[in-house]
Design a protein around this motif. Structure first.
Motif, PDB file in Angstrom:
ATOM      1  N   VAL A 127      -1.268  -5.394   1.947  1.00  0.00           N
ATOM      2  CA  VAL A 127      -1.300  -4.358   2.976  1.00  0.00           C
ATOM      3  C   VAL A 127      -0.558  -3.117   2.499  1.00  0.00           C
ATOM      4  CG1 VAL A 127      -0.789  -3.800   5.380  1.00  0.00           C
ATOM      5  CG2 VAL A 127      -1.212  -6.191   4.725  1.00  0.00           C
ATOM      6  N   ALA A 128      -1.160  -1.967   2.749  1.00  0.00           N
ATOM      7  CA  ALA A 128      -0.477  -0.690   2.556  1.00  0.00           C
ATOM      8  C   ALA A 128      -0.412   0.017   3.902  1.00  0.00           C
ATOM      9  CB  ALA A 128      -1.209   0.169   1.536  1.00  0.00           C
ATOM     10  N   ARG A 129       0.696   0.669   4.160  1.00  0.00           N
ATOM     11  CA  ARG A 129       0.932   1.326   5.446  1.00  0.00           C
ATOM     12  C   ARG A 129       0.496   2.786   5.349  1.00  0.00           C
ATOM     13  NH1 ARG A 129       7.029   1.839   7.921  1.00  0.00           N
ATOM     14  NH2 ARG A 129       6.503   2.589  10.023  1.00  0.00           N
ATOM     15  N   TRP A 130      -0.799   3.006   5.463  1.00  0.00           N
ATOM     16  CA  TRP A 130      -1.353   4.332   5.290  1.00  0.00           C
ATOM     17  C   TRP A 130      -1.850   4.896   6.620  1.00  0.00           C
ATOM     18  CZ3 TRP A 130      -4.618   2.046   0.780  1.00  0.00           C
ATOM     19  CH2 TRP A 130      -3.853   2.018  -0.390  1.00  0.00           C
ATOM     20  N   GLY A 131      -2.140   6.204   6.626  1.00  0.00           N
ATOM     21  CA  GLY A 131      -2.739   6.841   7.788  1.00  0.00           C
ATOM     22  C   GLY A 131      -1.820   6.827   8.992  1.00  0.00           C
ATOM     23  N   ARG A 132      -2.393   6.559  10.148  1.00  0.00           N
ATOM     24  CA  ARG A 132      -1.607   6.585  11.388  1.00  0.00           C
ATOM     25  C   ARG A 132      -0.545   5.498  11.411  1.00  0.00           C
ATOM     26  NH1 ARG A 132      -3.194   2.718  15.205  1.00  0.00           N
ATOM     27  NH2 ARG A 132      -5.238   1.732  14.881  1.00  0.00           N
ATOM     28  N   ALA A 133      -0.673   4.497  10.557  1.00  0.00           N
ATOM     29  CA  ALA A 133       0.324   3.425  10.503  1.00  0.00           C
ATOM     30  C   ALA A 133       1.647   3.902   9.908  1.00  0.00           C
ATOM     31  CB  ALA A 133      -0.206   2.241   9.694  1.00  0.00           C
ATOM     32  N   ALA A 134       1.624   4.972   9.126  1.00  0.00           N
ATOM     33  CA  ALA A 134       2.799   5.379   8.361  1.00  0.00           C
ATOM     34  C   ALA A 134       3.992   5.737   9.232  1.00  0.00           C
ATOM     35  CB  ALA A 134       2.439   6.554   7.455  1.00  0.00           C
ATOM     36  N   SER A 135       3.747   6.273  10.414  1.00  0.00           N
ATOM     37  CA  SER A 135       4.851   6.722  11.267  1.00  0.00           C
ATOM     38  C   SER A 135       5.064   5.834  12.487  1.00  0.00           C
ATOM     39  CB  SER A 135       4.593   8.161  11.725  1.00  0.00           C
ATOM     40  OG  SER A 135       3.373   8.244  12.436  1.00  0.00           O
ATOM     41  N   ALA A 157      -2.448   3.077  -6.082  1.00  0.00           N
ATOM     42  CA  ALA A 157      -3.066   4.176  -5.338  1.00  0.00           C
ATOM     43  C   ALA A 157      -2.382   5.495  -5.681  1.00  0.00           C
ATOM     44  CB  ALA A 157      -2.974   3.902  -3.835  1.00  0.00           C
ATOM     45  N   THR A 158      -1.066   5.467  -5.833  1.00  0.00           N
ATOM     46  CA  THR A 158      -0.327   6.658  -6.259  1.00  0.00           C
ATOM     47  C   THR A 158      -0.817   7.142  -7.612  1.00  0.00           C
ATOM     48  OG1 THR A 158       1.674   6.121  -5.009  1.00  0.00           O
ATOM     49  CG2 THR A 158       1.957   7.462  -6.994  1.00  0.00           C
ATOM     50  N   TYR A 181       0.915  10.933  -2.444  1.00  0.00           N
ATOM     51  CA  TYR A 181      -0.285  10.594  -3.200  1.00  0.00           C
ATOM     52  C   TYR A 181      -1.216   9.623  -2.467  1.00  0.00           C
ATOM     53  CZ  TYR A 181       2.030  12.914  -7.092  1.00  0.00           C
ATOM     54  OH  TYR A 181       2.652  13.845  -7.892  1.00  0.00           O
ATOM     55  N   SER A 182      -0.645   8.628  -1.801  1.00  0.00           N
ATOM     56  CA  SER A 182      -1.512   7.695  -1.087  1.00  0.00           C
ATOM     57  C   SER A 182      -2.330   8.404  -0.031  1.00  0.00           C
ATOM     58  CB  SER A 182      -0.673   6.577  -0.451  1.00  0.00           C
ATOM     59  OG  SER A 182      -0.110   5.741  -1.439  1.00  0.00           O
ATOM     60  N   ASP A 183      -1.718   9.373   0.671  1.00  0.00           N
ATOM     61  CA  ASP A 183      -2.449  10.139   1.674  1.00  0.00           C
ATOM     62  C   ASP A 183      -3.557  10.959   1.028  1.00  0.00           C
ATOM     63  OD1 ASP A 183      -0.966   9.150   3.751  1.00  0.00           O
ATOM     64  OD2 ASP A 183       0.367  10.872   3.896  1.00  0.00           O
ATOM     65  N   VAL A 184      -3.277  11.501  -0.150  1.00  0.00           N
ATOM     66  CA  VAL A 184      -4.300  12.262  -0.867  1.00  0.00           C
ATOM     67  C   VAL A 184      -5.527  11.391  -1.111  1.00  0.00           C
ATOM     68  CG1 VAL A 184      -4.867  13.340  -3.090  1.00  0.00           C
ATOM     69  CG2 VAL A 184      -2.690  13.858  -1.970  1.00  0.00           C
ATOM     70  N   LEU A 185      -5.288  10.143  -1.496  1.00  0.00           N
ATOM     71  CA  LEU A 185      -6.398   9.242  -1.802  1.00  0.00           C
ATOM     72  C   LEU A 185      -7.105   8.729  -0.564  1.00  0.00           C
ATOM     73  CD1 LEU A 185      -8.030   7.579  -3.874  1.00  0.00           C
ATOM     74  CD2 LEU A 185      -6.282   5.803  -3.682  1.00  0.00           C
ATOM     75  N   VAL A 186      -6.345   8.281   0.439  1.00  0.00           N
ATOM     76  CA  VAL A 186      -6.978   7.548   1.532  1.00  0.00           C
ATOM     77  C   VAL A 186      -7.231   8.374   2.786  1.00  0.00           C
ATOM     78  CG1 VAL A 186      -5.936   5.413   0.717  1.00  0.00           C
ATOM     79  CG2 VAL A 186      -4.800   6.689   2.523  1.00  0.00           C
ATOM     80  N   ALA A 197     -13.598   8.235  -3.943  1.00  0.00           N
ATOM     81  CA  ALA A 197     -12.541   7.655  -4.777  1.00  0.00           C
ATOM     82  C   ALA A 197     -11.823   6.536  -4.031  1.00  0.00           C
ATOM     83  CB  ALA A 197     -11.551   8.740  -5.188  1.00  0.00           C
ATOM     84  N   LYS A 198     -11.578   6.727  -2.728  1.00  0.00           N
ATOM     85  CA  LYS A 198     -10.930   5.694  -1.918  1.00  0.00           C
ATOM     86  C   LYS A 198     -11.763   4.414  -1.898  1.00  0.00           C
ATOM     87  CE  LYS A 198      -9.791   4.577   2.883  1.00  0.00           C
ATOM     88  NZ  LYS A 198      -9.765   5.081   4.289  1.00  0.00           N
ATOM     89  N   MET A 199     -13.056   4.537  -1.671  1.00  0.00           N
ATOM     90  CA  MET A 199     -13.920   3.362  -1.608  1.00  0.00           C
ATOM     91  C   MET A 199     -13.975   2.654  -2.960  1.00  0.00           C
ATOM     92  SD  MET A 199     -14.679   3.326   1.534  1.00  0.00           S
ATOM     93  CE  MET A 199     -15.973   2.093   1.619  1.00  0.00           C
ATOM     94  N   TRP A 200     -14.063   3.441  -4.027  1.00  0.00           N
ATOM     95  CA  TRP A 200     -14.055   2.855  -5.377  1.00  0.00           C
ATOM     96  C   TRP A 200     -12.767   2.079  -5.611  1.00  0.00           C
ATOM     97  CZ3 TRP A 200     -10.528   4.329  -9.291  1.00  0.00           C
ATOM     98  CH2 TRP A 200     -10.770   3.780 -10.554  1.00  0.00           C
ATOM     99  N   TYR A 201     -11.649   2.663  -5.202  1.00  0.00           N
ATOM    100  CA  TYR A 201     -10.353   2.022  -5.436  1.00  0.00           C
ATOM    101  C   TYR A 201     -10.204   0.725  -4.635  1.00  0.00           C
ATOM    102  CZ  TYR A 201      -5.383   1.080  -5.401  1.00  0.00           C
ATOM    103  OH  TYR A 201      -4.164   0.458  -5.498  1.00  0.00           O
ATOM    104  N   LEU A 202     -10.457   0.790  -3.323  1.00  0.00           N
ATOM    105  CA  LEU A 202     -10.195  -0.356  -2.450  1.00  0.00           C
ATOM    106  C   LEU A 202     -11.234  -1.464  -2.569  1.00  0.00           C
ATOM    107  CD1 LEU A 202      -8.941   1.351   0.831  1.00  0.00           C
ATOM    108  CD2 LEU A 202      -7.601   0.068  -0.838  1.00  0.00           C
TER     109      LEU A 202
END
Length: 346
Positions: free
Chosen positions: A87-95, A133-134, A276-281, A289-294
């Protein structure tokens, strides 16, 4: 489900306090995870000590973890209870305090999960997910370097880059990623971690324990570079690269973190950094790029073992040991390893 507990940060620059917190219920697109492996990142220690970001208190820090899905919310159809996930805490989950890694039963967004097969350790999955991801965002999106093939190595492209901090969690992955993408990579490390860095394919390793003047001379000697990435993000490295560029009539380098001395860099030296994670996702322009990565690069590379985290250091003591880990990062006591804590321990 057991009572949920978290290592809470109640005020800026305060110490973590382990307390009982609410047992969260998953909403649409969310799951509850039985957290079995917090994967630590140096940025978390900096957030606590330096107040790097504007966050609400009390806060639950921690951005990557791994475990077993306990329950799923409405609309979740790609995962089920019992699945092993990173799990990565990205997007709205970050805060949102509910999604913080420093607790026993955090929430996670379905879109931020990677399913792990039975033979991929939780530590490998969550230890790589956000750090890699970074790397993808920093090198391929921000620095415009090429992408590597999945589970293969591209032919050499004749370009050379410097990655400062090749034995760090992000730096090691950056070395391997760039080498697989066809670049010649020069990096830095202490001699105690050279075997790890060599395994990732660096063509030259500079001993960063030497005097600053000798490090600078070695960096100059092996240049010029088609890109420079600072995977450490410390004041010392920032000033050292500032001196390198000053002697080279200026230039730009990318880094993992701002520092208090960024303002002291020479005017013709530009330091760039990003979330960087926000840049990607999060940025729509990088959806492909996000879909390729995940969905391709990360799961296939983990399954084959081609991508691997630094050696694991599993700290005992459960949530009560989290503050000690953060202190160790700030005191410079962690090198060449990825630190984990199992919050289910008592």
């Amino acid at each position: 489900m057991e009572v949920n507990e978290a290592a809470l940060l109640r005020k800026p620059r305060g110490l973590l306090e382990v307390e009982q917190v609410e047992t969260w219920l998953p909403g649409a697109g969310e799951v509850v995870v039985r957290n079995e492996a917090i994967a630590f990142n140096p940025i978390e220690a900096k957030i606590q000590r330096w107040e790097m970001f504007d966050i609400e208190y009390p806060a639950v820090l921690g951005y990557t973890f791994g475990g077993t899905i306990h329950s799923v919310g409405p609309g979740v159809d790609s995962f089920k209870s019992g699945d092993r996930v990173a799990v990565a805490r990205w997007g709205r989950a970050a805060s949102d305090i509910r999604f913080g890694a420093f607790q026993k039963y955090p929430l996670a967004l379905e879109e931020n999960l990677v399913k792990l097969n039975a033979h991929t350790p939780l530590h490998e999955g969550c230890g790589v997910m956000a750090n890699l991801a970074t790397v993808v965002a920093a090198l391929s999106i921000c620095m415009n370097l090429g992408y590597p093939p999945v589970n293969a190595r591209a032919n050499r492209n004749g370009k050379r880059i410097l990655i400062y901090g090749g034995s760090s969690s992000v730096g090691g992955l950056a070395v391997q990623y760039a080498v697989d993408a066809g670049y010649e990579v020069l990096t830095t490390s202490s001699p105690s971690n050279w075997s790890l860095v060599q395994r990732r394919g660096a063509s030259c390793i500079i001993d960063h324990t030497r005097p600053k003047e000798e490090i600078l001379e070695s960096i100059k000697e092996h240049g010029p570079y088609d890109g420079i990435f600072d995977a450490i993000g410390s004041s010392e490295v920032t000033l050292l690269l500032g001196e390198f560029f000053l002697a080279s009539n200026g230039g730009t380098f990318w880094s993992t973190s701002p520092t208090p001395v960024d303002k002291d860099l020479p005017k013709n030296v530009r330091k760039q950094w990003a979330s960087y994670s926000d840049v990607l996702v999060e940025e729509g322009a990088n959806k492909e790029a996000k879909m390729w990565y995940l969905h391709e690069y990360l799961p296939e590379s983990l399954s084959s073992g081609r991508v691997f985290s630094n050696p694991s250091d599993i700290v005992t003591g459960g949530l009560g040991s989290v503050q000690n880990v953060l202190d160790s990062f700030m005191d410079g006591k962690i090198s060449g390893k990825k630190v984990f804590v199992n919050p289910q321990e008592h």
